[in-house]
Each structure stands twice: as C-alpha cells, then as structure tokens.
Design a protein around this motif. Structure first.
Motif, PDB file in Angstrom:
ATOM      1  N   UNK A   1       0.804  -1.230   0.000  1.00  0.00           N
ATOM      2  CA  UNK A   1       0.000   0.000   0.000  1.00  0.00           C
ATOM      3  C   UNK A   1       0.835   1.278   0.000  1.00  0.00           C
ATOM      4  N   UNK A   2       2.126   1.178   0.419  1.00  0.00           N
ATOM      5  CA  UNK A   2       2.973   2.366   0.513  1.00  0.00           C
ATOM      6  C   UNK A   2       4.237   2.159  -0.299  1.00  0.00           C
TER       7      UNK A   2
ATOM      8  N   UNK B   1       2.904  -4.193   3.226  1.00  0.00           N
ATOM      9  CA  UNK B   1       2.189  -4.242   4.495  1.00  0.00           C
ATOM     10  C   UNK B   1       2.149  -5.669   5.033  1.00  0.00           C
ATOM     11  N   UNK B   2       2.131  -5.797   6.355  1.00  0.00           N
ATOM     12  CA  UNK B   2       2.007  -7.127   6.964  1.00  0.00           C
ATOM     13  C   UNK B   2       0.577  -7.627   6.930  1.00  0.00           C
TER      14      UNK B   2
ATOM     15  N   UNK C   1       6.224 -10.445  -1.013  1.00  0.00           N
ATOM     16  CA  UNK C   1       5.673 -10.181   0.314  1.00  0.00           C
ATOM     17  C   UNK C   1       6.761  -9.612   1.229  1.00  0.00           C
ATOM     18  N   UNK C   2       6.357  -8.907   2.307  1.00  0.00           N
ATOM     19  CA  UNK C   2       7.339  -8.097   3.038  1.00  0.00           C
ATOM     20  C   UNK C   2       8.112  -8.792   4.138  1.00  0.00           C
TER      21      UNK C   2
ATOM     22  N   UNK D   1      -7.635  -6.437   0.965  1.00  0.00           N
ATOM     23  CA  UNK D   1      -7.182  -5.511  -0.077  1.00  0.00           C
ATOM     24  C   UNK D   1      -6.242  -6.189  -1.070  1.00  0.00           C
ATOM     25  N   UNK D   2      -5.272  -6.920  -0.573  1.00  0.00           N
ATOM     26  CA  UNK D   2      -4.350  -7.610  -1.472  1.00  0.00           C
ATOM     27  C   UNK D   2      -5.108  -8.658  -2.287  1.00  0.00           C
TER      28      UNK D   2
END
Length: 302
Positions: free
Chosen positions: A3-4, A34-35, A56-57, A40-41
């Motif tokens: 998202x960022x 985002x975790x 993925x983060x 949304x994903x």
C-alpha cells in the motif's frame, strides 16, 4: 508497490531495471509492503490477473496463509523476505541465549547485591537448532567461535554447513535429549504449530535453555510456563510469543529466568535496507527471467 511506496524501495526497484507505476492493467509485478494479508491484497490480485509475481514483506508468511492457499493455482510466482533479515535475527537469538545462560533476567531485576555461583557458558555446549533456513545458517556462523556441537532439525536430513549433524523432524525428541540450548528458528505452518510442546520440553535435560526468535505458535505457551515454573527448564529467551502481544499480566513476564523482547529482533532500521536489497534482487530476476530469491513453496507453506 502497495500500500505504501517507500522511496527507498522505489529506488531499489528502479535501479534494478523496473518501473514503479500506479496499479493498472499494465502491472505485471507487485511489491506488497504491508504485513496485512487481508482483503485488499486479495482484491488487487483478483482484479489484476496479469500480475505474475508478488513480493511479500516478511520472512514468515503465516499471516498470508489463507491468501496463498486461495491463489495457489493461478500460476503466480510468490516471494518472501525469507533469509533477508537472517543476520539481525540470528544476532538477537545469540544475545538472548547468552543473557539467559548468564542469568541476566534475574540479575537485571535485582535491587541488592546477590552474589552466587549461578550461570553457565555457551562454549562447547550441545546446541539444537530447529529449522534450517537463513537464520539457522547465520546463527551457525555466529556460534562457531563458541565451538558448540550443533544439531539441526529440519524436514530433510541434508547436511547444513557448520552443523555437526542434521536430523529430520520426526527425530526431534531424540535430538533434544542432549541439548543444553535450543534455538527455534523454523517457519510456522499448520504442520509446525505447537512443535515444541510438553513432551518435547520434558525430553530436554534439566537446566536446558530455550530461545525462540521465529513465531510464538511454534511453542506451546502453557507447557513453557509450566516447565519454567517447575525449575526443570533452565530458562527461556523469547522474541516471539503466543499470544502476541503478550498481555501485561501474563506469567511469562515473571517466569524464572525468562527474558521477553517484543518481537524486535529485526527493527525497522535494520529491515528497510535489507528488504530494499531483496526487492532489487527480485526485480532484476523478474526483468531478466532469472532465479528469484526467497521463492515461496506453496505446498510447504513458506
């Protein structure tokens, strides 16, 4: 990048040959920052079937387990940060082990001079490492100067550099039988949840120390509290707990020789540059058609 789009991550992707643009029908790769592995994903992926790669983060992907299961048949490549944060996490694991062996949780709480002969050394210790990923590899290197004898417990019995032996998970209790220090660094999956329970803790020699820097759910918390309270377990160093965050009145906070840190083995100051490096490597792999780092095995769940 959603998202960022942190400028550090954008710069890493751009330097690797990618173009970071707003989400559209032209989007082919997605870096998720985002975790939150929620709706949304899921919606983004469902609405943009042309996305063929998702980064993925975090190293652990248990928060995304349901999402991965829903999308496992769509042909996408999924990568995580597994291995990217291994150095700081291994460093923290070593710090916890040394602190607990030297009785620092108890001594740090003391308000008067209490001289005694309690405390042990890590040099020459029998060590068991549960898990064989990047953290285990880095931890074995950090442990080398202490001349420990290390046993790695993993799904396959393939050797791990720096370990004296490797055994499969079905031999976990056997491996624990001689352990003075146990490091839990495995991925959390349905198969590994509660891997260290009452039986495994009972298999340890009296006075053994447990360190968990992976996921709280790998260890049965009630069994851990009981083992610490009985005095049979010599101590625990925990950067992760179940539940998490650990409630203020939870007995682990006051358990004998237990040190709890609030999931800070890899802080933002450490992870941002390391994740940027992973993004750069995988954008380059995506552009060039080469091998991705940290590719997720959808069957294994990590």
């Amino acid at each position: 990048m959603l998202p960022d789009a942190d400028p550090v991550f954008v710069d890493a992707a751009s330097a690797a040959g990618g173009r970071v643009e707003p989400l559209s029908s032209a989007t082919r790769g997605l870096v998720w920052t985002s975790s939150d592995g929620g709706d949304r994903l899921d919606s983004v992926l469902s609405e943009h079937p042309a996305i063929s790669w998702v980064q993925l983060p975090w190293a652990g992907v248990d928060a995304f387990a349901d999402l991965l299961h829903r999308h496992r048949g769509d042909g996408r490549v999924w990568t995580s940060a597994k291995g990217a944060f291994a150095q700081p996490v291994a460093e923290h694991a070593l710090a916890l082990a040394l602190a607990v062996l030297r009785e620092l949780p108890r001594r740090a709480r003391a308000t008067a001079w209490e001289a005694d002969e309690r405390g042990r050394t890590l040099y020459g210790a029998e060590v068991v490492i549960v898990g064989a990923g990047g953290i285990a590899v880095e931890l074995l290197q950090l442990l080398a100067p202490f001349r420990v004898r290390a046993t790695v417990v993993r799904r396959a019995d393939a050797p791990v550099p720096g370990a004296a032996r490797t055994v499969t998970t079905d031999r976990l209790a056997e491996a624990l039988g001689a352990a003075e220090v146990v490091f839990v660094v495995a991925a959390l999956t349905p198969a590994t949840r509660g891997l260290i329970g009452a039986g495994e803790l009972a298999a340890l020699p009296p006075g053994a120390v447990l360190v968990n820097v992976a996921r709280g759910g790998l260890v049965d918390t009630d069994a851990l509290v009981a083992a610490l309270g009985s005095g049979r377990l010599g101590g625990a160093g925990l950067d992760v707990t179940d539940p998490e965050p650990l409630p203020a009145e939870h007995p682990l906070w006051t358990a004998p020789n237990c040190l709890v840190t609030p999931h800070v083995a890899d802080t933002e100051a450490m992870t941002v540059p390391l994740f940027a490096r992973r993004i750069g490597a995988n954008v380059a792999a995506f552009v060039d058609g080469t091998t991705f780092d940290g590719r997720i095995d959808l069957d294994a769940g990590y």
